[in-house]
Design a protein around this motif. Structure first.
Motif, PDB file in Angstrom:
ATOM      1  N   LEU A  74       0.827  -1.208   0.000  1.00  0.00           N
ATOM      2  CA  LEU A  74       0.000   0.000   0.000  1.00  0.00           C
ATOM      3  C   LEU A  74       0.864   1.262   0.000  1.00  0.00           C
ATOM      4  N   ILE A  75       1.968   1.217   0.750  1.00  0.00           N
ATOM      5  CA  ILE A  75       2.877   2.370   0.772  1.00  0.00           C
ATOM      6  C   ILE A  75       3.489   2.586  -0.605  1.00  0.00           C
ATOM      7  N   LEU A  76       3.935   1.496  -1.233  1.00  0.00           N
ATOM      8  CA  LEU A  76       4.596   1.605  -2.541  1.00  0.00           C
ATOM      9  C   LEU A  76       3.643   2.091  -3.626  1.00  0.00           C
ATOM     10  N   TYR A  77       2.410   1.570  -3.625  1.00  0.00           N
ATOM     11  CA  TYR A  77       1.494   1.882  -4.724  1.00  0.00           C
ATOM     12  C   TYR A  77       0.696   3.155  -4.490  1.00  0.00           C
ATOM     13  N   PHE A  78       0.165   3.307  -3.278  1.00  0.00           N
ATOM     14  CA  PHE A  78      -0.670   4.475  -2.991  1.00  0.00           C
ATOM     15  C   PHE A  78       0.108   5.574  -2.248  1.00  0.00           C
ATOM     16  N   GLY A  79       0.909   5.173  -1.243  1.00  0.00           N
ATOM     17  CA  GLY A  79       1.582   6.153  -0.397  1.00  0.00           C
ATOM     18  C   GLY A  79       2.586   7.024  -1.133  1.00  0.00           C
ATOM     19  N   LEU A  80       3.338   6.418  -2.060  1.00  0.00           N
ATOM     20  CA  LEU A  80       4.365   7.183  -2.771  1.00  0.00           C
ATOM     21  C   LEU A  80       3.792   8.281  -3.663  1.00  0.00           C
ATOM     22  N   THR A  81       2.500   8.189  -3.976  1.00  0.00           N
ATOM     23  CA  THR A  81       1.899   9.239  -4.800  1.00  0.00           C
ATOM     24  C   THR A  81       1.913  10.586  -4.071  1.00  0.00           C
ATOM     25  N   PHE A  83       4.380  11.799  -2.790  1.00  0.00           N
ATOM     26  CA  PHE A  83       5.662  12.401  -3.167  1.00  0.00           C
ATOM     27  C   PHE A  83       5.794  12.482  -4.694  1.00  0.00           C
ATOM     28  N   HIS A  84       4.641  12.363  -5.363  1.00  0.00           N
ATOM     29  CA  HIS A  84       4.582  12.431  -6.826  1.00  0.00           C
ATOM     30  C   HIS A  84       5.382  11.306  -7.489  1.00  0.00           C
ATOM     31  N   ILE A  85       5.437  10.173  -6.804  1.00  0.00           N
ATOM     32  CA  ILE A  85       6.067   8.972  -7.364  1.00  0.00           C
ATOM     33  C   ILE A  85       4.961   7.972  -7.656  1.00  0.00           C
ATOM     34  N   VAL A  86       4.761   7.667  -8.924  1.00  0.00           N
ATOM     35  CA  VAL A  86       3.683   6.759  -9.326  1.00  0.00           C
ATOM     36  C   VAL A  86       4.298   5.500  -9.936  1.00  0.00           C
ATOM     37  N   LEU A  87       4.092   4.387  -9.275  1.00  0.00           N
ATOM     38  CA  LEU A  87       4.622   3.116  -9.756  1.00  0.00           C
ATOM     39  C   LEU A  87       3.546   2.331 -10.490  1.00  0.00           C
ATOM     40  N   ASP A  88       3.943   1.646 -11.541  1.00  0.00           N
ATOM     41  CA  ASP A  88       3.060   0.712 -12.218  1.00  0.00           C
ATOM     42  C   ASP A  88       2.668  -0.378 -11.223  1.00  0.00           C
ATOM     43  N   PRO A  89       1.412  -0.891 -11.275  1.00  0.00           N
ATOM     44  CA  PRO A  89       0.993  -1.921 -10.317  1.00  0.00           C
ATOM     45  C   PRO A  89       1.939  -3.114 -10.252  1.00  0.00           C
ATOM     46  N   PHE A  90       2.365  -3.606 -11.411  1.00  0.00           N
ATOM     47  CA  PHE A  90       3.265  -4.763 -11.425  1.00  0.00           C
ATOM     48  C   PHE A  90       4.593  -4.407 -10.769  1.00  0.00           C
ATOM     49  N   ALA A  91       5.126  -3.236 -11.072  1.00  0.00           N
ATOM     50  CA  ALA A  91       6.402  -2.811 -10.491  1.00  0.00           C
ATOM     51  C   ALA A  91       6.289  -2.663  -8.980  1.00  0.00           C
ATOM     52  N   ALA A  92       5.184  -2.085  -8.511  1.00  0.00           N
ATOM     53  CA  ALA A  92       4.984  -1.914  -7.072  1.00  0.00           C
ATOM     54  C   ALA A  92       4.933  -3.268  -6.368  1.00  0.00           C
ATOM     55  N   ALA A  93       4.203  -4.206  -6.971  1.00  0.00           N
ATOM     56  CA  ALA A  93       4.088  -5.541  -6.378  1.00  0.00           C
ATOM     57  C   ALA A  93       5.441  -6.252  -6.373  1.00  0.00           C
ATOM     58  N   SER A 162       2.143 -13.618  -3.432  1.00  0.00           N
ATOM     59  CA  SER A 162       1.917 -12.807  -4.636  1.00  0.00           C
ATOM     60  C   SER A 162       0.437 -12.498  -4.820  1.00  0.00           C
ATOM     61  N   SER A 163      -0.427 -13.288  -4.174  1.00  0.00           N
ATOM     62  CA  SER A 163      -1.872 -13.037  -4.263  1.00  0.00           C
ATOM     63  C   SER A 163      -2.239 -11.671  -3.690  1.00  0.00           C
ATOM     64  N   LEU A 164      -1.403 -11.149  -2.772  1.00  0.00           N
ATOM     65  CA  LEU A 164      -1.689  -9.836  -2.191  1.00  0.00           C
ATOM     66  C   LEU A 164      -1.520  -8.713  -3.206  1.00  0.00           C
ATOM     67  N   SER A 165      -0.849  -8.998  -4.310  1.00  0.00           N
ATOM     68  CA  SER A 165      -0.686  -7.966  -5.339  1.00  0.00           C
ATOM     69  C   SER A 165      -2.024  -7.611  -5.983  1.00  0.00           C
ATOM     70  N   SER A 166      -3.037  -8.409  -5.710  1.00  0.00           N
ATOM     71  CA  SER A 166      -4.372  -8.095  -6.234  1.00  0.00           C
ATOM     72  C   SER A 166      -4.887  -6.769  -5.680  1.00  0.00           C
ATOM     73  N   VAL A 167      -4.425  -6.390  -4.475  1.00  0.00           N
ATOM     74  CA  VAL A 167      -4.919  -5.149  -3.867  1.00  0.00           C
ATOM     75  C   VAL A 167      -4.361  -3.919  -4.574  1.00  0.00           C
ATOM     76  N   VAL A 168      -3.277  -4.088  -5.327  1.00  0.00           N
ATOM     77  CA  VAL A 168      -2.744  -2.954  -6.093  1.00  0.00           C
ATOM     78  C   VAL A 168      -3.043  -3.147  -7.584  1.00  0.00           C
ATOM     79  N   THR A 169      -4.073  -3.921  -7.864  1.00  0.00           N
ATOM     80  CA  THR A 169      -4.680  -4.096  -9.199  1.00  0.00           C
ATOM     81  C   THR A 169      -3.809  -4.827 -10.213  1.00  0.00           C
TER      82      THR A 169
END
Length: 223
Positions: A74-81, A83-93, A162-169
């Protein structure tokens, strides 16, 4: 009849679920490679006599072992935004899985490296080998062999987590099942199918582990 119809819907969705399974396998394999490499690096930092390396590795291990993987994702995918850092879902996972399990794998490597007799280090050094040569030619090959059982269990955990990566789409297997079950309003057959998919993948990894243990003649291994 209703149950039969629901299973028919699941069967029709198998191509979509298969695509999700391929994403799961790809994500998991990439995370396994990254986590093993990071874990080895961190383990070497932990046993280093350079204080800054040792302390940095200690803090890293403490944080990523002490916080849930879900929170880290959640920090990597949503929280970093923030700081204007947007990660692709796959990259974040992928980054999340590598950082999280790299911490656990580093402790496996550290323990197995330290389990090698100090006498072997001293004997090799007395023959004129450098510390790097002793580590690469004598210590790491033995430590890697010893680490196979606990390391493989950690790799299996990567696959399941890896199933938890579903939460970051990420469109992996669990995400596909969630979307299909919600769209079709069919739940138990989809969830049972999801469990079977993971069961088969984990069983396949278990067979590889057994083969490795027999091949390397690891004490306590299969066969």
């Amino acid at each position: 009849m209703l149950v039969s119809r629901e299973w028919g819907i699941v069967i029709d969705s198998l191509p979509v679920l298969g695509q999700g399974a391929l994403v799961t396998i790809y994500l998991s394999l990439a995370a396994m490679v990254g986590a093993v490499l990071l874990g080895l690096l961190v383990a070497l930092m932990r046993i280093s006599k350079v204080k800054i390396f040792e302390q940095t590795a200690r803090v890293y291990v403490s944080f990523f072992r002490g916080t849930p993987l879900l929170v880290q994702l959640l920090i990597l995918y949503f929280g970093l935004t923030s700081f204007h850092i947007v990660l692709d879902p796959f990259a974040a996972a992928l980054i999340g899985l590598i950082l999280h399990f790299g911490a656990y794998i580093s402790e496996i490597f550290r323990a197995t490296i330290l389990s090698i007799s100090r006498g072997q280090w001293e004997a090799a050094l007395s023959l004129g080998m450098t510390n790097s040569q002793v580590l690469g030619r004598i210590v790491l090959p033995q430590a890697t062999r010893i680490s196979i059982p606990p390391l493989w269990n950690c790799l299996i955990d990567i696959l399941k987590s890896s199933s938890l990566s579903s939460v970051v789409t990420v469109p992996e297997l669990t995400r596909q099942v969630e979307e299909q079950s919600a769209a079709q309003f069919v739940f138990m057959p989809y969830f049972i199918t999801l469990a079977v998919f993971y069961w088969v993948m984990v069983a396949a990894m278990g067979w590889v582990q057994e083969w490795l243990e027999r091949k390397l003649e690891i004490p306590g291994g299969s066969g």
